[in-house]
Design an enzyme around this catalytic site. Structure first.
Site, PDB file in Angstrom:
ATOM      1  N   HIS A 297     -40.505  27.568  66.757  1.00 39.66           N
ATOM      2  CA  HIS A 297     -41.909  27.652  67.195  1.00 39.66           C
ATOM      3  C   HIS A 297     -42.069  28.378  68.540  1.00 39.66           C
ATOM      4  O   HIS A 297     -42.991  29.175  68.720  1.00 39.66           O
ATOM      5  CB  HIS A 297     -42.496  26.237  67.274  1.00 39.66           C
ATOM      6  CG  HIS A 297     -43.971  26.182  67.128  1.00 39.66           C
ATOM      7  ND1 HIS A 297     -44.626  25.185  66.460  1.00 39.66           N
ATOM      8  CD2 HIS A 297     -44.951  27.017  67.557  1.00 39.66           C
ATOM      9  CE1 HIS A 297     -45.925  25.395  66.489  1.00 39.66           C
ATOM     10  NE2 HIS A 297     -46.148  26.507  67.151  1.00 39.66           N
TER      11      HIS A 297
ATOM     12  N   ASP B  45     -49.973  28.388  56.822  1.00 40.43           N
ATOM     13  CA  ASP B  45     -49.116  28.242  58.003  1.00 40.43           C
ATOM     14  C   ASP B  45     -49.315  26.861  58.616  1.00 40.43           C
ATOM     15  O   ASP B  45     -50.426  26.482  58.973  1.00 40.43           O
ATOM     16  CB  ASP B  45     -49.510  29.314  59.037  1.00 40.43           C
ATOM     17  CG  ASP B  45     -48.690  29.207  60.310  1.00 40.43           C
ATOM     18  OD1 ASP B  45     -47.583  29.768  60.326  1.00 40.43           O
ATOM     19  OD2 ASP B  45     -49.138  28.551  61.266  1.00 40.43           O
TER      20      ASP B  45
ATOM     21  N   LYS C  22     -42.820  25.268  61.079  1.00 38.30           N
ATOM     22  CA  LYS C  22     -42.093  25.635  62.310  1.00 38.30           C
ATOM     23  C   LYS C  22     -41.472  24.400  62.937  1.00 38.30           C
ATOM     24  O   LYS C  22     -42.073  23.322  62.923  1.00 38.30           O
ATOM     25  CB  LYS C  22     -43.054  26.261  63.335  1.00 38.30           C
ATOM     26  CG  LYS C  22     -44.028  27.261  62.772  1.00 38.30           C
ATOM     27  CD  LYS C  22     -44.921  27.865  63.845  1.00 38.30           C
ATOM     28  CE  LYS C  22     -46.135  28.522  63.240  1.00 38.30           C
ATOM     29  NZ  LYS C  22     -47.201  27.604  62.835  1.00 38.30           N
TER      30      LYS C  22
ATOM     31  N   TYR D 287     -48.130  20.211  64.304  1.00 35.53           N
ATOM     32  CA  TYR D 287     -49.553  20.120  63.925  1.00 35.53           C
ATOM     33  C   TYR D 287     -49.901  18.770  63.281  1.00 35.53           C
ATOM     34  O   TYR D 287     -51.071  18.441  63.093  1.00 35.53           O
ATOM     35  CB  TYR D 287     -49.951  21.233  62.936  1.00 35.53           C
ATOM     36  CG  TYR D 287     -49.791  22.651  63.436  1.00 35.53           C
ATOM     37  CD1 TYR D 287     -49.520  22.925  64.779  1.00 35.53           C
ATOM     38  CD2 TYR D 287     -49.916  23.736  62.570  1.00 35.53           C
ATOM     39  CE1 TYR D 287     -49.361  24.232  65.226  1.00 35.53           C
ATOM     40  CE2 TYR D 287     -49.768  25.040  63.012  1.00 35.53           C
ATOM     41  CZ  TYR D 287     -49.478  25.278  64.341  1.00 35.53           C
ATOM     42  OH  TYR D 287     -49.329  26.577  64.775  1.00 35.53           O
TER      43      TYR D 287
HETATM   44  N1  LIG Z   1     -46.870  30.006  66.547  1.00 34.97           N
HETATM   45  C1  LIG Z   1     -47.698  29.543  67.449  1.00 34.97           C
HETATM   46  O1  LIG Z   1     -47.319  29.203  68.588  1.00 34.97           O
HETATM   47  C2  LIG Z   1     -49.158  29.429  67.113  1.00 34.97           C
HETATM   48  C3  LIG Z   1     -50.104  29.253  68.140  1.00 34.97           C
HETATM   49  C4  LIG Z   1     -51.443  29.193  67.782  1.00 34.97           C
HETATM   50  C5  LIG Z   1     -51.821  29.292  66.461  1.00 34.97           C
HETATM   51  N2  LIG Z   1     -50.886  29.422  65.469  1.00 34.97           N
HETATM   52  C6  LIG Z   1     -51.258  29.508  64.036  1.00 34.97           C
HETATM   53  O2  LIG Z   1     -52.238  30.521  63.883  1.00 34.97           O
HETATM   54  C7  LIG Z   1     -53.410  29.980  63.281  1.00 34.97           C
HETATM   55  C8  LIG Z   1     -54.647  30.715  63.733  1.00 34.97           C
HETATM   56  O3  LIG Z   1     -54.802  30.676  65.135  1.00 34.97           O
HETATM   57  P1  LIG Z   1     -55.888  29.743  65.875  1.00 34.97           P
HETATM   58  O4  LIG Z   1     -56.171  28.575  65.060  1.00 34.97           O
HETATM   59  O5  LIG Z   1     -55.382  29.571  67.273  1.00 34.97           O
HETATM   60  O6  LIG Z   1     -57.154  30.692  66.035  1.00 34.97           O
HETATM   61  P2  LIG Z   1     -58.036  31.687  65.107  1.00 34.97           P
HETATM   62  O7  LIG Z   1     -57.646  31.591  63.697  1.00 34.97           O
HETATM   63  O8  LIG Z   1     -58.037  33.010  65.781  1.00 34.97           O
HETATM   64  O9  LIG Z   1     -59.499  31.089  65.315  1.00 34.97           O
HETATM   65  C9  LIG Z   1     -59.864  29.832  64.844  1.00 34.97           C
HETATM   66  C10 LIG Z   1     -61.260  29.542  65.374  1.00 34.97           C
HETATM   67  O10 LIG Z   1     -62.161  30.540  64.913  1.00 34.97           O
HETATM   68  C11 LIG Z   1     -63.246  29.952  64.180  1.00 34.97           C
HETATM   69  N3  LIG Z   1     -63.510  30.835  63.039  1.00 34.97           N
HETATM   70  C12 LIG Z   1     -62.792  30.935  61.904  1.00 34.97           C
HETATM   71  N4  LIG Z   1     -63.312  31.871  61.088  1.00 34.97           N
HETATM   72  C13 LIG Z   1     -64.383  32.369  61.737  1.00 34.97           C
HETATM   73  C14 LIG Z   1     -65.341  33.357  61.403  1.00 34.97           C
HETATM   74  N5  LIG Z   1     -65.288  34.051  60.256  1.00 34.97           N
HETATM   75  N6  LIG Z   1     -66.337  33.624  62.307  1.00 34.97           N
HETATM   76  C15 LIG Z   1     -66.381  32.966  63.472  1.00 34.97           C
HETATM   77  N7  LIG Z   1     -65.517  32.010  63.847  1.00 34.97           N
HETATM   78  C16 LIG Z   1     -64.516  31.712  62.975  1.00 34.97           C
HETATM   79  C17 LIG Z   1     -62.772  28.587  63.796  1.00 34.97           C
HETATM   80  O11 LIG Z   1     -63.857  27.672  63.814  1.00 34.97           O
HETATM   81  P3  LIG Z   1     -64.342  26.898  62.478  1.00 34.97           P
HETATM   82  O12 LIG Z   1     -63.263  25.916  62.153  1.00 34.97           O
HETATM   83  O13 LIG Z   1     -65.617  26.267  62.961  1.00 34.97           O
HETATM   84  O14 LIG Z   1     -64.535  27.938  61.430  1.00 34.97           O
HETATM   85  C18 LIG Z   1     -61.806  28.222  64.916  1.00 34.97           C
HETATM   86  O15 LIG Z   1     -62.499  27.660  66.015  1.00 34.97           O
HETATM   87  C19 LIG Z   1     -53.340  28.502  63.710  1.00 34.97           C
HETATM   88  O16 LIG Z   1     -54.237  27.702  63.010  1.00 34.97           O
HETATM   89  C20 LIG Z   1     -51.891  28.212  63.500  1.00 34.97           C
HETATM   90  O17 LIG Z   1     -51.610  28.037  62.112  1.00 34.97           O
HETATM   91  C21 LIG Z   1     -49.552  29.518  65.791  1.00 34.97           C
END
Ligand SMILES: NC(=O)c1ccc[n+]([C@@H]2O[C@H](COP(=O)([O-])OP(=O)(O)OC[C@H]3O[C@@H](n4cnc5c(N)ncnc54)[C@H](OP(=O)(O)O)[C@@H]3O)[C@@H](O)[C@H]2O)c1
Length: 280
Positions: free
Chosen positions: A111, A48, A78, A53
């Site tokens: 988005h 994704d 997006k 980004y």
């Molecule tokens: N459509 C939208 O508006 C929107 C908004 C937000 C996000 N997104 C998408 O959704 C994806 C995921 O959401 P997100 O990046 O906000 O948050 P997330 O995936 O819930 O969490 C990412 C965080 O968790 C840590 N992490 C990852 N695996 C872990 C594990 N097994 N144990 C403990 N910590 C862990 C990562 O740190 P490390 O890097 O240190 O592992 C990072 O700080 C985004 O990257 C993006 O592609 C879309």
């Protein structure tokens, strides 16, 4: 996967979306390329990204470096709301493909909603982009129940998903129910609550019973409801951890306990674009 996991997918409106994807927000440069490459090598088949980004180029490079065939992977990007005027949207979609070095993406999303541009015009352009072969599927992100309904009235092509913030600390049952009513997939962003799941005592306790981590229990809670998850990590070792969620099952009682973690104020990602929408 080296993770010895079959690719499990969810079907929605003819689209087949792998239940596990790699999120890439905040991954940049060579580190992004490396994590994407490693993820594909390990067995991830879905990534994704988004024009905002600023890493589509690196995502494309990661895919090519992995040696995995294009036809085996599912790539989502997006369009940012400032590009929703019809001609702008088409140009933005073409720019995404140039950066990714792909002829089409598997899924192209709006988005965030943008109340300043009529949704019917934006959707008209998104549908045209699909018909022109730039995207195999189209969908929504951060759309409320009311906006999903409005989008469905305005679209001439299937909308296959709503990508929304979704994790145990936030009650998204109304949007999830709306997606189910309309045969749309739910794609959970921030599925481990931006890392906060790791510190939750209930998730840790349930994880201990299954020899899994709190993050794995959190992701399992979602995929067990057929919700697509796109956890992001910058650490290669966590790619395997986040993918090892298909070899155990949570009991009904455990699912109910985890659902009980939802609380008001559980939302982590704020309305980024133009004022706070009515979420319900
Ligand atoms: N459509 C939208 O508006 C929107 C908004 C937000 C996000 N997104 C998408 O959704 C994806 C995921 O959401 P997100 O990046 O906000 O948050 P997330 O995936 O819930 O969490 C990412 C965080 O968790 C840590 N992490 C990852 N695996 C872990 C594990 N097994 N144990 C403990 N910590 C862990 C990562 O740190 P490390 O890097 O240190 O592992 C990072 O700080 C985004 O990257 C993006 O592609 C879309």
């Amino acid at each position: 996967m080296s993770i010895a996991t079959p690719v499990v997918s969810v079907e929605a409106q003819g689209a087949c979306i792998p239940l596990l994807g790699l999120g890439t927000w905040e991954l940049r440069g060579r580190a992004c390329t490396r994590v994407v490459e490693q993820a594909f090598r390990l067995g991830y088949r879905h990534v994704d990204t988004a024009e905002i980004y600023e890493n589509e180029r690196e995502v494309g490079e990661g895919l090519r470096a992995s040696g995995i065939k294009r036809g085996e992977v599912f790539i989502t990007t997006k369009i940012w709301p400032t590009h929703y005027a019809p001609r702008e949207l088409e140009r933005a979609a073409r720019d995404c493909l140039v950066r990714l070095r792909l002829s089409e993406v598997d899924l192209l999303l709006l988005h965030w909603p943008n109340p300043q541009i009529p949704l019917s015009e934006t959707l008209g352009a998104l549908c045209k982009v699909k018909r022109d072969g730039l995207a195999r599927n189209i969908g929504l992100s951060n759309f409320t129940v009311a906006l999903i309904e409005e989008a469905l009235r305005a679209t001439s092509e299937p909308l296959v998903c709503d990508q929304i913030e979704c994790h145990p600390f936030l009650d998204q049952s109304k949007v999830i129910a709306a997606c189910r009513r309309h045969d749309m997939a739910v794609v959970a962003y921030s599925p481990i609550a931006r890392g906060n799941a790791r510190d939750d005592e209930l998730l840790q306790r349930i994880g201990a019973a299954h020899k899994k981590t709190a993050a794995q229990v959190c992701l399992r809670f979602l995929v067990q409801q057929n919700i697509v998850v796109i956890p992001r990590t910058s650490k290669v070792e966590r790619l395997s951890e986040n993918a090892a969620i298909f070899d155990f099952a949570l009991s009904e009682d455990e699912m109910a306990q985890i659902a009980g973690l939802a609380r008001p104020g559980g939302r982590l990602i704020d309305w980024a674009f133009s004022g706070r929408p009515q979420w319900d």
